[in-house]
Design a protein around this motif. Structure first.
Motif, PDB file in Angstrom:
ATOM      1  N   GLN A   1       0.827  -1.203   0.000  1.00  6.48           N
ATOM      2  CA  GLN A   1       0.000   0.000   0.000  1.00  6.48           C
ATOM      3  C   GLN A   1       0.861   1.253   0.000  1.00  6.48           C
ATOM      4  N   GLU A   2       1.923   1.251   0.792  1.00  3.93           N
ATOM      5  CA  GLU A   2       2.832   2.397   0.823  1.00  3.93           C
ATOM      6  C   GLU A   2       3.518   2.584  -0.527  1.00  3.93           C
ATOM      7  N   LYS A   3       3.919   1.492  -1.130  1.00  3.51           N
ATOM      8  CA  LYS A   3       4.556   1.539  -2.442  1.00  3.51           C
ATOM      9  C   LYS A   3       3.580   2.093  -3.487  1.00  3.51           C
ATOM     10  N   ASP A   4       2.334   1.620  -3.459  1.00  4.25           N
ATOM     11  CA  ASP A   4       1.314   2.110  -4.382  1.00  4.25           C
ATOM     12  C   ASP A   4       1.044   3.593  -4.171  1.00  4.25           C
ATOM     13  N   HIS A   5       1.014   4.007  -2.911  1.00  4.79           N
ATOM     14  CA  HIS A   5       0.779   5.414  -2.587  1.00  4.79           C
ATOM     15  C   HIS A   5       1.900   6.293  -3.148  1.00  4.79           C
ATOM     16  N   ARG A   6       3.145   5.886  -2.947  1.00  2.34           N
ATOM     17  CA  ARG A   6       4.289   6.639  -3.492  1.00  2.34           C
ATOM     18  C   ARG A   6       4.248   6.673  -5.013  1.00  2.34           C
ATOM     19  N   ARG A   7       3.881   5.555  -5.623  1.00  2.86           N
ATOM     20  CA  ARG A   7       3.795   5.488  -7.080  1.00  2.86           C
ATOM     21  C   ARG A   7       2.728   6.457  -7.602  1.00  2.86           C
ATOM     22  N   MET A   8       1.581   6.528  -6.939  1.00  4.04           N
ATOM     23  CA  MET A   8       0.518   7.440  -7.368  1.00  4.04           C
ATOM     24  C   MET A   8       0.931   8.898  -7.176  1.00  4.04           C
TER      25      MET A   8
END
Length: 72
Positions: free
Chosen positions: A19-26
């Motif tokens: 989730q953190e990785k997805d958040h940074r990617r977005m």
């Protein structure tokens, strides 16, 4: 999915990292889109010498959806 006795969702360490990785990617993707939009706007106004005094931030603020919503 890991659920507590009360039924609330408690993400595992692996899913939390994802989730953190997805958040940074977005966030990164939004920054790229904003930058691209600003460059396109500046290219569009390049033909108008009276508008060339605008900065990128003034130009982006003029077309930002957030600012359009606040104006109502």
């Amino acid at each position: 999915m890991a659920r507590d006795i009360d039924g609330s969702y408690q993400p595992t360490a692996k899913s939390r990292k994802q989730q953190e990785k997805d958040h940074r990617r977005m966030e990164f993707r939004r920054a790229i889109e904003t930058y691209s939009d600003q460059r396109q706007l500046l290219r569009e106004i390049a033909d108008y010498p009276d508008l060339q005094e605008l900065t990128v931030w003034q130009a982006s603020a003029a077309v930002s959806p957030r600012n359009a919503q606040q104006a109502h």
